[in-house]
Motif scaffolding. Structure first.
Motif, PDB file in Angstrom:
ATOM      1  N   LEU A  31      -5.679   2.253  -1.644  1.00  0.00           N
ATOM      2  CA  LEU A  31      -4.262   2.046  -1.352  1.00  0.00           C
ATOM      3  C   LEU A  31      -3.717   3.273  -0.640  1.00  0.00           C
ATOM      4  CD1 LEU A  31      -1.712   0.242  -1.775  1.00  0.00           C
ATOM      5  CD2 LEU A  31      -1.340   1.476  -3.932  1.00  0.00           C
ATOM      6  N   PHE A  32      -2.953   3.018   0.421  1.00  0.00           N
ATOM      7  CA  PHE A  32      -2.254   4.101   1.100  1.00  0.00           C
ATOM      8  C   PHE A  32      -0.775   3.951   0.784  1.00  0.00           C
ATOM      9  CE2 PHE A  32      -6.267   3.821   3.147  1.00  0.00           C
ATOM     10  CZ  PHE A  32      -6.580   5.118   3.507  1.00  0.00           C
ATOM     11  N   ASP A  33      -0.223   4.946   0.162  1.00  0.00           N
ATOM     12  CA  ASP A  33       1.160   5.022  -0.311  1.00  0.00           C
ATOM     13  C   ASP A  33       1.396   4.181  -1.554  1.00  0.00           C
ATOM     14  OD1 ASP A  33       2.463   7.060   0.993  1.00  0.00           O
ATOM     15  OD2 ASP A  33       3.035   5.815   2.704  1.00  0.00           O
ATOM     16  N   LEU A  34       2.328   4.672  -2.347  1.00  0.00           N
ATOM     17  CA  LEU A  34       2.523   4.166  -3.699  1.00  0.00           C
ATOM     18  C   LEU A  34       4.017   3.958  -3.958  1.00  0.00           C
ATOM     19  CD1 LEU A  34       0.891   3.570  -6.231  1.00  0.00           C
ATOM     20  CD2 LEU A  34       0.707   6.005  -6.670  1.00  0.00           C
ATOM     21  N   GLY A  35       4.677   3.223  -3.017  1.00  0.00           N
ATOM     22  CA  GLY A  35       6.092   2.902  -3.234  1.00  0.00           C
ATOM     23  C   GLY A  35       6.220   1.635  -4.066  1.00  0.00           C
ATOM     24  N   ASP A  36       7.029   0.702  -3.636  1.00  0.00           N
ATOM     25  CA  ASP A  36       7.187  -0.561  -4.349  1.00  0.00           C
ATOM     26  C   ASP A  36       5.894  -1.370  -4.189  1.00  0.00           C
ATOM     27  OD1 ASP A  36       7.788  -3.048  -5.314  1.00  0.00           O
ATOM     28  OD2 ASP A  36       9.539  -3.369  -4.033  1.00  0.00           O
TER      29      ASP A  36
END
Ligand SMILES: [Zn+2]
Ligand SMILES: [Zn+2]
Length: 337
Positions: A31-36
């Protein structure tokens, strides 16, 4: 063509940035980025082995809690990468909860946080549920040049871009892949079996030409067993498929230094996922917000020679006008010289 990795944006382009990368034939993902990340069901989060965070603005990191809640008590290990200050930020996230019972869970969860520092070096710490997520030393992390993570079948590289804060732009690169030609296999009189996996692995990990492969399979006529050399089998039945390269670029100013960093990382990239936050008409506003316009993103994609471009991170001010943002990106990317 069958390839190793399947990257897909987590949300629609107005949602929080994020790229979920599934591995074909393996229960595994990146996973790239961990926002919503509410759009990702638990079974997809359970597959994650590594998460690469660009920077820790909330829209890129607020999903840490969602992920933690799913993997806690179920998964044994996850590795998170981020930029300067990242290890302390993970430590502080974990310190915000009460952990008096997690040491009794059957499955121990170890979170490994790896931080890329500005001079290109690395920091690392581990946090175990067995010890209530207190910070511990773990095996040192030091990037090799811009390579943060390297496995036999793929690697992840990163370089800093400027977003008023340092932000990591990522390159995800499949290494050459191999494919079995079933017709040629049948012509040789060989049957399929686990040995094909062993052969592919030997080729992809650079085994010497004379490495012996035990060719074993079973069919109606019984058990078959032979020993052949890697080079012979490779030439007879394998086709080498070049790996694809993906770029994940989000949250940056439009500066020459940033474009130069992206050129070093992503020249000739196959698919460029790139933020396109504002329209060119609002370029002054984009500059104040440290973001790219769709036109700038398209021109960067063009300069990099990207073979495909996927824009995201649209500003909510353009809700219902996504066609304009898409047209601006693609127009700039494909404009004649
Ligand atoms: Zn953002
Ligand atoms: Zn940001």
């Amino acid at each position: 063509m069958r390839t190793l990795l399947e990257p897909r944006p987590v949300n629609d382009p107005f949602g929080d940035p994020g790229l979920y990368v599934d591995f074909r034939d393996e229960r595994r993902a990146l996973l790239f980025d961990l926002g919503d990340i509410a759009a990702l069901p638990p079974r997809k989060l359970m597959r994650l082995s590594h998460v690469f965070v660009t920077h820790t603005h909330m829209d890129h990191f607020a999903g840490f809690d969602t992920l933690l809640r799913i993997v806690l008590g179920r998964k044994s290990r996850i590795v998170l990468f981020g930029g300067p200050g990242f290890v302390a930020q993970v430590e502080h996230k974990l310190a915000a909860y009460t952990w008096n019972v997690v040491d009794r869970y059957d499955v121990e969860l170890v979170i490994e946080a790896r931080e890329v520092v500005l001079d290109g070096g690395g920091e690392c710490a581990c946090f175990s549920s067995r010890r209530r997520f207190t910070r511990e030393d773990c095996s040192p992390f030091s990037p090799a040049g811009d390579v943060l993570h390297d496995e036999p079948t793929f690697r992840v590289r990163a370089r800093f871009v400027d977003h008023d804060v340092p932000c990591l732009a990522y390159a995800l690169e499949e290494k050459a892949n191999v494919r079995v030609d079933k017709d040629r296999l049948a012509a040789l009189g060989l049957g399929t079996g686990a040995w094909l996996h062993e052969l592919k692995h030997a080729v992809l990990t650079g085994a010497t030409r004379d490495t012996a492969i035990r060719v074993h399979w079973r069919d109606r006529t019984g058990d078959h067993d032979a020993t052949r050399e890697v080079a012979e089998l490779q030439q007879a039945i394998l086709d080498v498929v070049p790996g694809r390269r993906f770029g994940y670029v989000t949250d940056l100013r439009h500066t020459e230094a940033n474009v130069a960093a992206l050129s070093a990382l992503l020249a000739g990239v196959d698919v460029l996922f790139i933020e396109s936050v504002f329209l060119d008409a609002d370029a002054d506003h984009a500059a104040r917000k440290n973001h790219l316009t769709a036109g700038q993103a398209g021109r960067i994609a063009r300069r990099l020679g990207a073979k495909a471009v996927v824009p995201f991170h649209f500003s909510p001010r353009y809700e219902g006008r996504d066609a304009e943002l898409l047209a601006e990106v693609h127009g700039a990317w494909s404009a004649p010289d």
